[in-house]
Design a protein around this motif. Structure first.
Motif, PDB file in Angstrom:
ATOM      1  N   GLY A  22       3.540  -3.485  -5.276  1.00  0.00           N
ATOM      2  CA  GLY A  22       3.122  -2.093  -5.416  1.00  0.00           C
ATOM      3  C   GLY A  22       3.432  -1.537  -6.783  1.00  0.00           C
ATOM      4  N   LEU A  37      -8.794  -0.811   1.028  1.00  0.00           N
ATOM      5  CA  LEU A  37      -8.034  -0.612   2.256  1.00  0.00           C
ATOM      6  C   LEU A  37      -8.813  -1.102   3.471  1.00  0.00           C
ATOM      7  N   LEU A  75      -4.219   6.209   0.033  1.00  0.00           N
ATOM      8  CA  LEU A  75      -3.315   5.065   0.126  1.00  0.00           C
ATOM      9  C   LEU A  75      -2.219   5.291   1.164  1.00  0.00           C
ATOM     10  N   THR A 108       0.825  -1.205   0.000  1.00  0.00           N
ATOM     11  CA  THR A 108       0.000   0.000   0.000  1.00  0.00           C
ATOM     12  C   THR A 108       0.859   1.255   0.000  1.00  0.00           C
ATOM     13  N   SER A 148      -1.782   3.237   4.431  1.00  0.00           N
ATOM     14  CA  SER A 148      -0.573   2.460   4.714  1.00  0.00           C
ATOM     15  C   SER A 148      -0.074   2.707   6.133  1.00  0.00           C
TER      16      SER A 148
END
Length: 587
Positions: free
Chosen positions: A314, A464, A248, A35, A252
């Protein structure tokens, strides 16, 4: 055998003995680093499409628009201002309502000539340029409406045909900017005027030095008109990818905090099982430093491997989020994984691992050899208030409260883990309710209920949230199992004194529900506050936030408690059914 070779063999053997825990650690760190990598890689990927759009449309350096009600005469002096090389316009701008495919939205209609303009000539991507009775719709708006060339629409109740779809660099695309834009002939535009219509005028300027556009715009903006440099339009067109990136990156960090909490529980339970092994290593000559390095190395190796996988994953996932929207042409730049990105991602993985492992590893390394070999059960802490409060409770709640009080730090970690998850669920609900309303950003009819911006941000937030929920569920299972392992003797003693397996099982579940309740209660306001932080970072401080309904927030509270109970029920039942004599004999 050399120390390094011995260290490697011990680490490999320990990882093989506990593959489930190693896999859990790997997945937690990999999800976090993936992430974070995607969020960091999205910086600047929209520059190429916007530059290409500006080139093919002969985009202006500065766009000047009069405030509503002021005539074009107020723009007369700008074409001769110092630094201006050329000008096009002014063009009549009328705000009106558009209806198409059962949808209504406010739009700006810009009157244009049939002949091409030297500055800001929209590039037609489908159909043809404007004609009498035929309009051209900006591609971002057309995509949101679902219209194509040949479709019929109405402007202020008057019928028109969609002649074509086009893009421009003279203003930000829909839905980054609203109202959306429709080009129309001057004669048709005049038909939209009446006594209640407020008009404006647009003038496009080409400067001798495009880089001086911000200074020119600042110097020439007045109460009657405002000037917008091309740099501001470029930045506004990047808001979709920027919003994804902010979600994001924030996600994260939330995953990182959840990983830290999960890893701390995992390490604590694992080191408790390794106490006798630590004593044996010390008995054959291992130093405290060697023990500490051994314990740290087991987790750092897994964390580094997970970070590498996160970087690769990623990099592969980032192109899926680089689309800047339908309003620009040209392919976006490939997401770059720079050296700084690699350093940040690996640094975060190492920091999470060390943060959760360093203190338990040092504590385990400093344990005396005799105490480690004896591996005696840690005496429970006596809390008079907890004992007095729990004495009058049913047997299952009494056991649950006392088990939770035995490990206060574990309870705090459980609260933190669930609070983060509940907060992200509330953020996702708030995003969904805010972006799914008819006025998701400015509180007027300039925005459609469903558009690419809403869909993409909602998708990112949902992914997420699902990741956080899965990690939180795994963390709840590990916390429950660690509590079962740690409370084997107290549970066996409770059964020896008459408690049934069902009461012990309910007590183990209650030990997890006790920290879950404050986490769910605190997670709701924390999620609403986090949403405001995300919006502020993304530059949407003017966004009209739509708070989810009370029943939706209440369902999050109830659902959290039910989920924790469901996740802990089976492990608690397995732990409660262990033979009493076997437990007391081994302990």
């Amino acid at each position: 055998m050399g120390r390094i070779r011995l260290l490697i063999r011990l680490v490999i053997r320990d990882l093989r003995r506990r593959p489930g825990q190693s896999a859990m650690l790997f997945l937690v760190i990999a999800a976090t680093t993936t992430t974070l990598t995607v969020g960091l890689a999205l910086g600047g990927v929209t520059a190429s499409p916007w530059d290409h759009t500006r080139a093919v449309t002969a985009g202006p350096d500065v766009t000047v628009t009069t405030n509503g009600g002021y005539p074009a005469a107020f723009l007369a002096g700008l074409p001769n201002a110092p630094g201006v090389r050329a000008a096009a316009g002014p063009y009549l701008l009328v705000t009106t309502s558009l209806r198409a495919r059962g949808q209504r939205v406010d739009v700006d209609t810009e009157a244009r000539d049939v002949r091409p303009a030297a500055i800001d000539q929209p590039a037609v991507t489908a159909g043809s340029w404007i004609r009498p009775g035929g309009v051209v719709i900006e591609r971002g708006l057309a995509d949101a409406l679902g219209v194509t060339p040949g479709d019929r629409i109405t402007l202020k109740g008057r019928p028109f045909q969609v002649a074509g779809i086009a893009v421009t660099a003279a203003r930000a695309t829909y839905p980054n900017n609203a109202p959306g834009l429709v080009w129309i002939t001057t004669a048709d535009s005049l038909q939209l005027l009446d006594a209640d219509t407020t008009v404006a005028y647009v003038l496009n300027l080409r400067l001798a030095s495009p880089d001086a556009a911000p200074a020119f715009a600042a110097a020439h903006t007045t109460d009657t008109f405002f000037a917008t440099p091309w740099q501001d339009i470029r930045d506004e067109d990047a808001v979709l990818v920027l919003a994804e990136r902010v979600v994001l990156v924030v996600g994260s960090w939330l995953l990182g905090l959840l990983a830290l909490a999960s890893l701390a529980v995992l390490v604590g339970a694992r080191l408790a099982d390794q106490a006798r092994r630590i004593g044996l290593l010390k008995a054959v000559g291992a130093t405290s430093r060697f023990i500490a390095v051994l314990l740290l190395a087991e987790y750092l190796i897994v964390a580094l491997a997970a970070a590498v996988v996160g970087l690769v994953a990623g990099r592969l996932a980032a192109p899926l989020l680089t689309n800047p929207g339908a309003g620009l042409v040209g392919a976006p730049d490939a997401p770059l994984i720079t050296a700084s990105t690699v350093a940040i991602v690996i640094g975060v993985a190492v920091a999470i691992t060390c943060g959760a492992t360093l203190v338990p590893a040092l504590r385990g390394a400093r344990t005396s050899t005799l105490r480690a070999l004896a591996h005696a059960a840690t005496p429970p802490r006596r809390h008079p208030r907890v004992n007095a409060l729990s004495a009058k409770l049913p047997a299952s709640l009494l056991l649950g409260m006392r088990l939770a009080a035995r490990r206060p730090r574990r309870a705090v970690l459980s609260v933190a883990s669930l609070l983060i998850t509940v907060a992200m669920i509330v953020v996702a609900l708030t995003i969904q309710h805010t972006l799914s309303t008819a006025n998701p950003q400015l509180g007027n009819s300039a925005y459609l209920a469903h558009n690419a911006f809403a869909d993409k941000i909602n998708q990112v937030a949902t992914v997420l949230t699902v990741g956080l929920v899965l990690l939180a569920a795994a963390n709840a299972l590990f916390v429950t199992w660690a509590t079962i392992v740690d409370s084997r003797r107290p549970a066996a003693l409770a059964r020896a004194f008459g408690a049934t397996p069902r009461q012990v099982s309910a007590g183990l579940s209650a030990a997890q529900l006790i920290p879950a309740l404050p986490a769910a209660l605190l997670g709701i306001p924390a999620g609403l506050g986090l949403f405001n932080v995300v919006i502020t970072i993304a530059g949407g401080s003017g966004t009209s936030v739509v708070t989810p309904p009370t029943w939706s927030l209440a369902s999050v509270l109830v659902g959290t408690l039910v989920a924790v109970m469901a996740l802990t029920l089976l492990p608690a039942r397995i732990g409660a059914n262990r033979p009493v004599a076997e437990v007391l004999r081994t302990e």
